[in-house]
Write a protein that holds these residues in place. Structure first.
Motif, short mmCIF file in Angstrom:
data_model
loop_
_atom_site.label_atom_id
_atom_site.label_comp_id
_atom_site.label_asym_id
_atom_site.label_seq_id
_atom_site.Cartn_x
_atom_site.Cartn_y
_atom_site.Cartn_z
N ALA A 11 0.74 -1.18 -0.04
CA ALA A 11 0.02 -0.09 -0.09
C ALA A 11 0.99 1.28 -0.10
O ALA A 11 0.56 2.15 -0.80
N SER A 12 1.91 1.15 0.69
CA SER A 12 2.88 2.13 0.78
C SER A 12 3.54 2.64 -0.56
O SER A 12 3.93 3.75 -0.81
N PHE A 13 3.66 1.62 -1.44
CA PHE A 13 4.25 1.87 -2.76
C PHE A 13 3.14 2.58 -3.46
O PHE A 13 3.47 3.65 -4.26
N LYS A 14 1.89 2.31 -3.43
CA LYS A 14 0.97 3.03 -4.00
C LYS A 14 0.89 4.43 -3.63
O LYS A 14 0.67 5.47 -4.48
N GLU A 15 1.00 4.83 -2.29
CA GLU A 15 0.95 6.18 -1.79
C GLU A 15 2.19 6.69 -2.14
O GLU A 15 1.95 7.93 -2.61
N LEU A 16 3.24 6.10 -2.54
CA LEU A 16 4.56 6.67 -3.03
C LEU A 16 4.43 7.43 -4.27
O LEU A 16 4.80 8.37 -4.87
N SER A 17 3.63 6.35 -5.09
CA SER A 17 3.46 6.92 -6.47
C SER A 17 2.53 7.90 -6.95
O SER A 17 2.59 8.59 -7.83
N GLU A 18 1.79 8.22 -5.54
CA GLU A 18 0.84 9.32 -6.12
C GLU A 18 1.18 10.72 -5.62
O GLU A 18 0.73 11.45 -5.29
N VAL A 19 2.53 10.68 -4.78
CA VAL A 19 2.95 11.90 -4.23
C VAL A 19 3.62 12.83 -5.14
O VAL A 19 3.97 12.40 -6.34
N GLU A 20 2.98 14.17 -4.96
CA GLU A 20 3.60 15.19 -6.03
C GLU A 20 4.92 15.16 -6.28
O GLU A 20 5.88 15.02 -5.49
N ARG A 21 5.30 15.21 -7.69
CA ARG A 21 6.61 14.94 -8.08
C ARG A 21 7.31 16.25 -7.67
O ARG A 21 6.91 17.56 -7.74
N VAL A 22 8.63 16.22 -7.38
CA VAL A 22 9.51 17.55 -6.86
C VAL A 22 9.98 18.08 -8.26
O VAL A 22 10.56 17.42 -9.25
N ASN A 23 9.88 19.53 -8.59
CA ASN A 23 10.41 20.03 -9.53
C ASN A 23 11.84 20.50 -9.21
O ASN A 23 12.23 21.31 -8.33
N LEU A 24 13.02 19.62 -9.74
CA LEU A 24 14.21 19.61 -9.12
C LEU A 24 15.08 21.10 -9.55
O LEU A 24 15.87 21.68 -8.78
N VAL A 25 14.59 21.61 -10.57
CA VAL A 25 15.30 23.08 -11.05
C VAL A 25 14.75 23.94 -9.98
O VAL A 25 15.72 24.85 -9.42
N GLU A 26 13.78 24.00 -9.68
CA GLU A 26 12.97 25.03 -8.48
C GLU A 26 13.64 24.56 -7.21
O GLU A 26 14.14 25.72 -6.48
N ALA A 27 13.61 23.25 -6.95
CA ALA A 27 14.16 23.02 -5.62
C ALA A 27 15.63 23.37 -5.34
O ALA A 27 16.06 23.87 -4.10
N MET A 28 16.44 23.08 -6.48
CA MET A 28 17.72 23.68 -6.18
C MET A 28 18.45 24.90 -6.56
O MET A 28 19.43 25.06 -6.52
N SER A 29 17.49 25.77 -6.95
CA SER A 29 17.70 27.20 -7.20
C SER A 29 17.91 28.03 -6.02
O SER A 29 17.20 27.97 -5.21
N GLY A 30 18.65 28.98 -6.28
CA GLY A 30 18.82 29.98 -5.11
C GLY A 30 18.84 29.62 -3.79
O GLY A 30 19.69 28.30 -3.58
N GLU A 31 18.18 30.01 -2.76
CA GLU A 31 18.54 29.82 -1.57
C GLU A 31 17.76 28.51 -1.06
O GLU A 31 17.98 28.00 -0.10
N ASN A 32 16.85 28.04 -1.85
CA ASN A 32 16.07 26.86 -1.73
C ASN A 32 17.49 25.77 -1.77
O ASN A 32 17.40 24.86 -0.76
N GLY A 33 18.00 25.77 -2.82
CA GLY A 33 19.10 24.59 -3.06
C GLY A 33 19.98 24.81 -1.82
O GLY A 33 20.47 23.77 -1.40
N ALA A 34 20.49 25.96 -1.35
CA ALA A 34 21.47 26.30 -0.26
C ALA A 34 20.79 25.25 0.81
O ALA A 34 21.59 24.80 1.59
N ASP A 35 19.56 25.67 1.35
CA ASP A 35 18.90 25.09 2.33
C ASP A 35 19.12 23.82 2.10
O ASP A 35 19.37 22.83 3.19
N ARG A 36 18.67 23.16 1.25
CA ARG A 36 18.52 21.60 0.65
C ARG A 36 19.84 20.99 1.15
O ARG A 36 20.20 19.87 1.65
N VAL A 37 21.23 21.76 0.46
CA VAL A 37 22.63 21.01 0.84
C VAL A 37 22.72 20.83 2.13
O VAL A 37 23.35 19.95 2.47
N LYS A 38 22.41 21.88 2.93
CA LYS A 38 22.61 21.88 4.37
C LYS A 38 21.79 20.77 5.06
O LYS A 38 22.37 20.06 6.21
N ASN A 39 20.59 20.41 4.64
CA ASN A 39 19.74 19.79 5.47
C ASN A 39 19.46 18.40 5.03
O ASN A 39 19.31 17.52 5.87
N TYR A 40 19.52 18.17 3.67
CA TYR A 40 19.54 16.84 3.13
C TYR A 40 20.63 15.85 3.00
O TYR A 40 21.53 15.85 2.30
#
Length: 526
Positions: A11-40
């Motif tokens: 069931a959890s795999f079906k849930e995973l398949s339905e989670v909204e996809r991440v826009n990597l360009v937006e996520a890694m641009s500017g301060e968003n990207g800086a925060d991710r690098v520190k936290n992930y």
């Protein structure tokens, strides 16, 4: 109680398949990207950290991955494995390579012996032998020291030990740990053995024959090639050869070898670098203390792999993200890109480790699966790869997830400043730039110069390639692959796919062929 279910029934795999996809360009641009690098980022053993900021994940995806890990019982399955349950269903065997470097759980008895004690005994026997070779207590027939060790093996008896030796060769020379040069013969192509022998002073060489069964065709063929060369040089082969084999093989008690060291059926070849298979050649090349440090690094990473907190378990997290990329995002391959020349053969080792383990189309019960399993693995050390296949990685029609490995410091400890930066700084600048370039891309009206970005990567960052960090890195990938096999519900510990070709090759050599097999045999003048 552990249950084994196909990925697409969870069931959890079906849930995973339905989670909204991440826009990597937006996520890694500017301060968003800086925060991710520190936290992930997750700490690893050996001075490493696993940073997954440039992967297509966010807190929602991570929460879904945690649910998947729990429903798939990844922690419990690993616990069952290291406590000695029969996890290799194809061959009805235990899986014990972790026990070559430590005891994660209960004592495990098989074949009437405590297996941890068995592996430690072999390591101690190898250490004693290596020390006697280095001290000159064991010599050639003329009483002269051996200066070179040559490993004869194929597959897991070659790829892992060769990659580990090359990874530590310069470190050992820099740190006064280099005892003997190591060389490797693997291919049954006579040009391979001839090239090694022609560049080796065989009178001062000790040869390590590695074959669990004692019947591996390629290895025994190369052994005969080596013995012939030794005899032609007027040398007694039995004074120049040792065996790494099983206690029941015909090599175990043969007078053809100075000594025999033992492995068993509970360690697959591709998982054998921390067993006697890697232990003999690495202990002879660098000394038993260096091999012990290598084992310590692997054992420390194994401990992290046993952590039930997914977000603090780098191997489990890496595995889950990889399955998300393969089975939800639909990416067919993974590139392993170490920015260290020391790891030049590490991608080749991972090709076998991953594709031989999880290149399966049936589950643990022999039933076909309806989803993709192991990806295609390839790679080269940076920056060589940048001038080879990165064009496809940046602008090709397929998105290929990337697994970078980078180090803050070189092995040599010295460098030169050219154009205001050292060579090591230039190397690290390249890997940092590539991560962001792949993730964020670059817009250009000229479509030929446009980079869409959205190409995911992770990076394992370490201080330096040394024995402990190398052991931790090896264990990371071994355990990642294991967890992915659990998720796909395949048996990651057999390799039936390598057998059919061997069977047909024997038919060709016996001239028992017909049809296409006979015609191809005739074309090749067999």
């Amino acid at each position: 109680m552990v249950t084994w279910n196909n990925l697409d029934t969870l069931a959890s795999f079906k849930e995973l398949s339905e989670v909204e996809r991440v826009n990597l360009v937006e996520a890694m641009s500017g301060e968003n990207g800086a925060d991710r690098v520190k936290n992930y980022s997750v700490p690893m053993a050996g001075g490493f950290s696993y940073n997954y900021a440039a992967k297509q994940v966010d807190d929602k995806v991570l929460a879904a991955l945690v649910k998947l890990a729990e429903e798939a019982q990844l922690a419990e399955k690993f616990e069952a494995l290291y406590n000695g349950e029969v996890i290799n269903t194809g061959e009805k065997r235990l899986v014990l390579h972790h026990m070559t470097r430590g005891q994660l759980g209960d004592a495990v008895t098989a074949d009437g012996v405590d297996k941890r004690s068995f592996y430690v005994e072999q390591q101690e026997r190898i250490a004693d032998f290596a020390n006697k070779v280095h001290s000159g207590e064991i010599t050639n027939a003329a009483g002269e020291k051996f200066t070179t060790v040559v490993q004869i093996g194929i597959g897991g008896s070659d790829l892992g030990p060769r990659a580990m030796y090359l990874a530590l060769e310069n470190w050992a020379k820099k740190n006064g740990k280099f005892k003997m040069e190591a060389k490797f013969i693997s291919n049954v192509d006579p040009d391979d053995a001839a090239a090694v022998l022609n560049s080796t002073d065989v009178a001062h060489a000790i040869f390590v024959l590695v074959s669990k069964s004692g019947t591996t065709l390629e290895t025994l063929t190369n052994e005969s090639f080596v013995k012939d060369a030794l005899k032609k040089a007027g040398l007694d082969p039995s004074k120049h050869m040792i065996a790494v084999t099983s206690e029941t093989s015909p090599l175990a008690k043969s007078d053809d070898y100075l000594a025999a060291f033992f492995m068993d059926d509970y360690i697959g070849g591709r998982f054998s670098s921390t067993s006697a298979v890697g232990g003999a050649v690495l202990s002879l090349a660098f000394g038993p203390e260096v091999f012990a440090q290598f084992l310590e690094g692997a054992a420390a990473e194994d401990q992290l792999s046993a952590n039930k907190d997914v977000l603090k378990n780098p191997e489990m997290l890496d595995a889950l993200i990889g399955v998300y990329e393969r089975n939800v995002l639909g990416y067919p391959a993974t590139a392993v890109l170490p920015y260290s020349q020391a790891l030049s053969r590490f991608p080749a080792h991972l090709q076998q480790l991953d594709m031989e383990s999880n290149g399966k189309s049936v589950n643990r019960f022999g039933e076909p699966v309806d989803y993709p399993t192991g990806p295609v693995i390839f790679g080269e050390p940076g920056t060589n790869g940048q001038h080879s296949f990165y064009q496809l990685l940046h602008q090709g029609t397929d998105i290929v997830p990337l697994q970078f490995v980078g180090f803050k410091n070189s092995q040599i400890g010295t460098d030169v400043v050219i154009q205001d930066s050292t060579s090591q700084q230039k190397l690290c600048a390249n890997v940092a730039a590539q991560i962001v370039a792949f993730a964020c891309g670059k817009s250009d009206e000229n479509r030929n110069k446009n980079f869409e970005g959205g190409r995911p990567s992770s990076i394992i960052i370490g201080e330096q390639v040394n024995p402990q960090s190398l052991g931790a890195l090896l264990a990371h990938f071994e355990n990642k692959i294991m967890f992915q096999g659990f998720l796909w519900n395949v048996n990651s510990f057999d390799q039936e796919g390598v057998q059919l070709g061997k069977v047909l090759a024997k038919r060709v050599l016996a001239h028992e062929t017909d049809g296409a097999l006979k015609v191809f045999s005739d074309l090749l003048n067999i």
